[in-house]
Design a protein around this motif. Structure first.
Motif, PDB file in Angstrom:
ATOM      1  N   GLY A   1       0.925  -0.981   0.044  1.00 33.17           N
ATOM      2  CA  GLY A   1       0.090   0.013   0.047  1.00 33.17           C
ATOM      3  C   GLY A   1       0.769   1.251   0.102  1.00 33.17           C
ATOM      4  N   LYS A   2       0.531   2.268  -0.603  1.00 32.18           N
ATOM      5  CA  LYS A   2       1.222   3.569  -0.955  1.00 32.18           C
ATOM      6  C   LYS A   2       0.263   4.703  -0.159  1.00 32.18           C
ATOM      7  CE  LYS A   2       3.389   2.093  -4.997  1.00 32.18           C
ATOM      8  NZ  LYS A   2       3.641   2.550  -6.614  1.00 32.18           N
ATOM      9  N   TYR A   3       0.507   4.722   1.138  1.00 33.94           N
ATOM     10  CA  TYR A   3      -0.258   5.448   2.046  1.00 33.94           C
ATOM     11  C   TYR A   3       0.506   6.781   2.500  1.00 33.94           C
ATOM     12  CZ  TYR A   3      -3.107   1.503   2.542  1.00 33.94           C
ATOM     13  OH  TYR A   3      -4.305   0.431   2.520  1.00 33.94           O
ATOM     14  N   PRO A   4      -0.258   7.851   2.368  1.00 31.19           N
ATOM     15  CA  PRO A   4       0.592   9.121   3.294  1.00 31.19           C
ATOM     16  C   PRO A   4       1.153   8.711   4.583  1.00 31.19           C
ATOM     17  CG  PRO A   4      -1.839   9.538   3.296  1.00 31.19           C
ATOM     18  CD  PRO A   4      -1.600   8.024   2.159  1.00 31.19           C
ATOM     19  N   ALA A   5       2.249   9.356   4.910  1.00 27.52           N
ATOM     20  CA  ALA A   5       3.046   8.708   6.304  1.00 27.52           C
ATOM     21  C   ALA A   5       2.369   9.631   7.345  1.00 27.52           C
ATOM     22  CB  ALA A   5       4.345   9.206   5.987  1.00 27.52           C
ATOM     23  N   GLY A   6       1.626  10.950   7.164  1.00 32.23           N
ATOM     24  CA  GLY A   6       1.133  11.731   8.322  1.00 32.23           C
ATOM     25  C   GLY A   6       2.273  11.898   9.295  1.00 32.23           C
ATOM     26  N   THR A   7       2.020  12.285  10.291  1.00 33.37           N
ATOM     27  CA  THR A   7       3.129  12.431  11.419  1.00 33.37           C
ATOM     28  C   THR A   7       3.624  11.257  11.609  1.00 33.37           C
ATOM     29  OG1 THR A   7       1.396  12.423  12.976  1.00 33.37           O
ATOM     30  CG2 THR A   7       2.070  14.712  12.214  1.00 33.37           C
ATOM     31  N   ALA A   8       3.563  10.327  11.268  1.00 32.49           N
ATOM     32  CA  ALA A   8       4.306   8.873  11.606  1.00 32.49           C
ATOM     33  C   ALA A   8       5.760   8.971  11.022  1.00 32.49           C
ATOM     34  CB  ALA A   8       3.722   7.614  10.906  1.00 32.49           C
ATOM     35  N   PHE A   9       5.988   9.997  10.098  1.00 32.45           N
ATOM     36  CA  PHE A   9       7.085  10.438   9.746  1.00 32.45           C
ATOM     37  C   PHE A   9       8.204  11.123  10.694  1.00 32.45           C
ATOM     38  CE2 PHE A   9      10.355  12.830   6.773  1.00 32.45           C
ATOM     39  CZ  PHE A   9      11.108  11.534   6.178  1.00 32.45           C
ATOM     40  N   SER A  10       7.151  11.755  11.608  1.00 31.62           N
ATOM     41  CA  SER A  10       8.070  12.616  12.557  1.00 31.62           C
ATOM     42  C   SER A  10       8.952  11.682  13.353  1.00 31.62           C
ATOM     43  CB  SER A  10       7.130  13.186  13.619  1.00 31.62           C
ATOM     44  OG  SER A  10       6.286  12.231  14.325  1.00 31.62           O
TER      45      SER A  10
ATOM     46  N   LYS B   1      -6.035  15.625   4.417  1.00 35.24           N
ATOM     47  CA  LYS B   1      -6.718  14.749   3.768  1.00 35.24           C
ATOM     48  C   LYS B   1      -8.377  14.641   4.147  1.00 35.24           C
ATOM     49  CE  LYS B   1      -3.167  12.777   1.264  1.00 35.24           C
ATOM     50  NZ  LYS B   1      -3.091  12.764  -0.213  1.00 35.24           N
ATOM     51  N   SER B   2      -9.266  14.601   2.988  1.00 31.79           N
ATOM     52  CA  SER B   2     -10.571  14.753   3.548  1.00 31.79           C
ATOM     53  C   SER B   2     -10.986  13.526   4.352  1.00 31.79           C
ATOM     54  CB  SER B   2     -11.434  14.883   2.140  1.00 31.79           C
ATOM     55  OG  SER B   2     -11.193  13.245   1.228  1.00 31.79           O
ATOM     56  N   LYS B   3     -10.286  12.311   4.197  1.00 27.02           N
ATOM     57  CA  LYS B   3     -10.724  10.963   4.886  1.00 27.02           C
ATOM     58  C   LYS B   3      -9.796  11.187   6.481  1.00 27.02           C
ATOM     59  CE  LYS B   3     -11.089   7.561   1.285  1.00 27.02           C
ATOM     60  NZ  LYS B   3     -10.652   6.505   0.610  1.00 27.02           N
ATOM     61  N   LYS B   4     -10.298  10.598   7.203  1.00 25.91           N
ATOM     62  CA  LYS B   4      -9.894  10.709   8.735  1.00 25.91           C
ATOM     63  C   LYS B   4      -9.051   9.284   8.546  1.00 25.91           C
ATOM     64  CE  LYS B   4     -10.681  10.500  13.681  1.00 25.91           C
ATOM     65  NZ  LYS B   4     -11.634  10.671  14.632  1.00 25.91           N
ATOM     66  N   GLN B   5      -7.726   9.555   8.689  1.00 26.38           N
ATOM     67  CA  GLN B   5      -6.628   8.538   8.765  1.00 26.38           C
ATOM     68  C   GLN B   5      -5.748   8.477   9.540  1.00 26.38           C
ATOM     69  OE1 GLN B   5      -5.383   8.987   4.514  1.00 26.38           O
ATOM     70  NE2 GLN B   5      -6.756   7.298   3.762  1.00 26.38           N
ATOM     71  N   ALA B   6      -5.170   7.455   9.980  1.00 22.94           N
ATOM     72  CA  ALA B   6      -4.042   7.500  11.289  1.00 22.94           C
ATOM     73  C   ALA B   6      -3.404   6.377  11.216  1.00 22.94           C
ATOM     74  CB  ALA B   6      -4.855   8.034  12.490  1.00 22.94           C
ATOM     75  N   TRP B   7      -2.226   6.492  11.804  1.00 25.35           N
ATOM     76  CA  TRP B   7      -1.236   5.419  12.086  1.00 25.35           C
ATOM     77  C   TRP B   7      -1.088   5.115  13.602  1.00 25.35           C
ATOM     78  CZ3 TRP B   7       1.269   2.848   7.829  1.00 25.35           C
ATOM     79  CH2 TRP B   7       1.178   3.263   6.866  1.00 25.35           C
ATOM     80  N   PHE B   8      -0.732   3.729  13.892  1.00 26.40           N
ATOM     81  CA  PHE B   8       0.014   3.760  14.931  1.00 26.40           C
ATOM     82  C   PHE B   8       1.156   3.139  14.653  1.00 26.40           C
ATOM     83  CE2 PHE B   8       1.320   0.630  18.239  1.00 26.40           C
ATOM     84  CZ  PHE B   8       1.674   1.392  19.340  1.00 26.40           C
ATOM     85  N   VAL B   9       2.339   3.330  15.167  1.00 28.35           N
ATOM     86  CA  VAL B   9       3.769   2.806  14.990  1.00 28.35           C
ATOM     87  C   VAL B   9       4.471   2.322  16.140  1.00 28.35           C
ATOM     88  CG1 VAL B   9       5.942   3.032  13.688  1.00 28.35           C
ATOM     89  CG2 VAL B   9       3.792   3.975  12.765  1.00 28.35           C
ATOM     90  N   GLY B  10       4.664   1.305  16.728  1.00 24.85           N
ATOM     91  CA  GLY B  10       5.555   1.181  17.700  1.00 24.85           C
ATOM     92  C   GLY B  10       5.853  -0.322  18.092  1.00 24.85           C
ATOM     93  N   TRP B  11       5.938  -0.904  19.223  1.00 30.89           N
ATOM     94  CA  TRP B  11       6.770  -2.350  19.479  1.00 30.89           C
ATOM     95  C   TRP B  11       6.215  -2.599  20.982  1.00 30.89           C
ATOM     96  CZ3 TRP B  11       9.644   2.136  19.774  1.00 30.89           C
ATOM     97  CH2 TRP B  11      10.637   2.217  20.691  1.00 30.89           C
TER      98      TRP B  11
ATOM     99  N   ALA C   1      -0.366   8.517  14.958  1.00 31.53           N
ATOM    100  CA  ALA C   1       0.135   9.644  13.940  1.00 31.53           C
ATOM    101  C   ALA C   1      -0.960   9.892  13.085  1.00 31.53           C
ATOM    102  CB  ALA C   1       1.291   9.492  13.294  1.00 31.53           C
ATOM    103  N   PRO C   2      -1.675  11.012  13.215  1.00 28.71           N
ATOM    104  CA  PRO C   2      -2.794  11.354  12.099  1.00 28.71           C
ATOM    105  C   PRO C   2      -2.274  11.685  10.906  1.00 28.71           C
ATOM    106  CG  PRO C   2      -2.690  13.040  13.849  1.00 28.71           C
ATOM    107  CD  PRO C   2      -1.603  12.241  14.173  1.00 28.71           C
ATOM    108  N   VAL C   3      -3.077  11.514   9.904  1.00 30.67           N
ATOM    109  CA  VAL C   3      -2.623  12.160   8.426  1.00 30.67           C
ATOM    110  C   VAL C   3      -3.479  13.402   8.258  1.00 30.67           C
ATOM    111  CG1 VAL C   3      -2.749  11.580   5.888  1.00 30.67           C
ATOM    112  CG2 VAL C   3      -2.233   9.892   7.421  1.00 30.67           C
ATOM    113  N   THR C   4      -3.001  14.499   8.198  1.00 29.95           N
ATOM    114  CA  THR C   4      -3.540  15.703   8.068  1.00 29.95           C
ATOM    115  C   THR C   4      -3.623  16.279   6.437  1.00 29.95           C
ATOM    116  OG1 THR C   4      -1.600  16.971   8.365  1.00 29.95           O
ATOM    117  CG2 THR C   4      -2.787  16.376  10.160  1.00 29.95           C
TER     118      THR C   4
END
Length: 624
Positions: A376-385, A584-594, A579-582
């Motif tokens: 999948g090619k998704y916007p990274a949102g603030t996960a790229f932070s 964008k019209s859709k409400k998208q978000a990431w969780f990245v962790g361990w 990490a939300p994706v800002t």
């Protein structure tokens, strides 16, 4: 795709004697012309010509030569004369034969002799079946025995199958029971299934008469549709076979298997035979040849009266098949399935942080584990932070540095909007990171260069040329030529990633080294015809030893005091950020962790991905 191979050879016989090609005319009487005409006629299918150059009954000789081709299911014969000697009224020609048995088998090569003698002043081949092959005698015929290996399994990391047995239905015949009805039975079967009638018939005619010959395999649904018509064909019988073709989770990664159809036979070619199974998707498709191998084939002679084997003339063991050994952990996979049960538009990938091994892949029913979770090619949102924070920490930005988190901010002309926090809030860099305040994080764009952000992305494997044997995406970052570009990157607006790529990012922070992903341990490479051929994986990258503990602490704060608190319900010592994706019209978000050695990335729409991560870690602690 590999084409189906039946090597149709030229009709001209190579007749080399003492280094000379005999294509000219010879003074009569000469044995050369008799040898040439016999072998040219046999090779080209002009059996009347060949028979006319023997002392046998022309009809019987022509039939014997044609039967040899039919009983071998031969695509072609080719001959080369090695020597020719004459002694008065007797002559002997030594020749080499090459017989193409088709089905991608090797050429059958053997040597034999043609005895000749003068009959009323004309050279004739002294006819007997041993002219065709030295071990073929009166009352015998050729046959080809094919013994396909059953399909092997795709395995998890402990060696357990990642599929279940399913019942397949094999329609076939026993030639001896067909009598004179073989052609009619095969005609009806071909009309019903679409397989080429001549290929089915040649397989029947070349097989030992008392052996069951599998011709067409059906899955449960197709067999149910055709069962009554199949059973109405005289001489056709149905055998049930159990094969490991029903995929277990992760189903789309393991892939589906189908009985070979007329359409897929033409598309795939290769060693498949009507009646085989073929992988359609996932690892079953990528490793089709490894899982199926190739059929063991033998050329034998049979007694015409009893049907018993007299001799084995040649045997090709075929290419052995083997299971595909993956890194999937079935226990962790079950936890991932439980975490996303009943969800919409969510994907999850879990990797072993210390190795990069893919442990689990899951997706909601409307998404695909391969196309969305791996590729999948998704916007990274603030996960790229996470990546940006590593670069900023190297530049001396302290976790305690105070940043304002306004509702809106413009950086270099790029506008950012923060939802959910007070416009007057002032907090530390660590808190802004943990709470994914995009306006605060974007304000740090001037503290780092574009090359430094791009270099940090490469250190975390984003955009590097790693590939799995299935479709996958390593990420892409735009050119960062301005402060606006850098701010958008920190906000993940001009960066694309996959859940797999972000799981590897989490693993890098957890253990201090980024490692390329690994899904299949053995075989080392998929089939040459697979859609994706992995390149040599890039080397692991060790993160900066000074900034790593700080970055780990910031990730931990995402759970203890940030917006990823829902992930902590899965147990202690979970680290990660929501990490939300800002933009964008859709409400998208990431969780990245361990947690421990299990790193995970979750991408979701209209939901809190940290809650899915919490379910996942909880299921790991409390397996069903």
């Amino acid at each position: 795709m590999r084409l189906h191979v039946r090597r149709v050879l030229a009709a001209a016989v190579t007749m080399t004697v003492a280094g000379m090609t005999l294509t000219g005319c010879f003074e009569e009487p000469s044995a050369h012309e008799a040898v040439r005409d016999f072998l040219v006629g046999w090779q080209s299918g002009d059996y009347a010509l060949a028979a006319s150059r023997t002392d046998g009954d022309p009809t019987a000789v022509a039939r014997a030569l044609e039967d040899a081709r039919v009983h071998l299911d031969a695509a072609s014969f080719r001959f080369k004369i090695k020597s020719l000697t004459e002694n008065g009224g007797e002559s002997t020609a030594d020749f080499a034969a090459e017989v193409d048995l088709g089905e991608n088998n090797s050429l059958w090569e053997y040597t034999s002799k043609l005895p000749l003698h003068l009959v009323d002043g004309v050279w004739k081949v002294r006819w007997s079946p041993s002219v065709i092959h030295p071990q073929l005698h009166e009352g015998q015929r050729f046959a080809v025995e094919a013994k396909p290996e059953p399909r092997r399994s795709v395995l998890d990391r402990t060696g357990e199958p990642l599929q279940k047995d399913a019942t397949l239905y094999v329609a076939g015949v026993t030639p001896v029971t067909l009598g004179d009805n073989a052609e009619k039975a095969v005609e009806q079967l071909a009309a019903l299934t679409g397989f080429a009638q001549d290929r089915l018939l040649s397989r029947v005619r070349s097989a030992p008469p008392s052996t069951f010959v599998p011709l067409v395999t059906f899955g449960r649904l197709k067999f149910g549709q055709l069962e009554s018509k199949l059973k109405a064909i005289p001489g056709v019988t149905i055998q049930e076979q159990k094969q490991p073709v029903a995929p277990a989770a992760p189903e789309q990664i393991v892939g589906t298997v189908s009985a070979l159809t007329a359409e897929t036979e033409q598309e795939l070619g290769g060693p498949q035979r009507a009646g085989d199974s073929v992988g359609l998707t996932g690892l079953q498709k990528a490793y089709q040849d490894n899982l199926t191998g190739s059929t063991q084939t033998s050329v034998v002679t049979l007694d015409l009266k009893t049907g018993e084997q007299v001799a084995e003339l040649k045997k090709w063991p075929g290419r052995p098949n083997a299971p595909v050994e993956t890194t999937i952990d079935s226990t962790i996979q079950e936890a991932a399935e439980a975490a996303l049960a009943g969800t919409r538009s969510a994907t999850m990938v879990a990797v072993k942080a210390s190795t990069g091994e893919v442990l689990a892949v899951s997706a909601s029913h409307n998404l695909n584990e391969e196309k969305d979770a791996l590729a999948g090619k998704y916007p990274a949102g603030t996960a790229f932070s996470i990546v940006a924070a590593e670069a900023l920490l190297k530049k001396g930005v302290k976790p305690s540095q105070r940043l304002s988190c306004p509702a809106e901010r413009s950086v270099g002309g790029a506008r950012f909007e923060q939802v959910g926090l007070s416009a007057t809030a002032t907090q530390s860099f660590q808190s802004s990171f943990a709470k994914s305040c995009v306006t605060a994080l974007a304000s740090l764009a001037r503290r780092v260069t574009g090359d430094e952000l791009t270099g940090a992305a490469a250190d975390f494997g984003l955009g590097k040329p790693w590939k799995l044997p299935l479709k996958s995406f390593s990420g892409k970052i735009a050119k960062l030529d301005s402060d606006a570009d850098k701010a958008r990157a920190i906000a993940g607006q001009n960066v694309e990633v996959s859940p797999l790529a972000m799981a590897l990012v989490a693993g890098a922070v957890a253990k201090g080294t980024w490692r390329p992903p690994l899904l299949v341990v053995k075989p080392a490479t998929p089939d040459p015809t697979a859609e994706v051929l992995p390149a040599k994986p890039p080397a692991p990258v060790t993160l900066d030893a000074k900034t790593l503990p700080v970055l780990q602490a910031m990730m931990r704060a995402g759970v203890t005091s940030g917006t990823a608190a829902a992930a902590a319900t899965g147990g202690e010592q979970v680290s990660g950020i929501t990490a939300p994706v800002t933009g964008k019209s859709k409400k998208q978000a990431w969780f990245v962790g361990w947690q421990g050695d299990v790193a995970v990335a979750v991408f979701a729409e209209d939901a809190d991905p940290a809650s899915y991560a919490g379910r996942f870690f909880s299921a790991l602690r409390n397996p069903a």
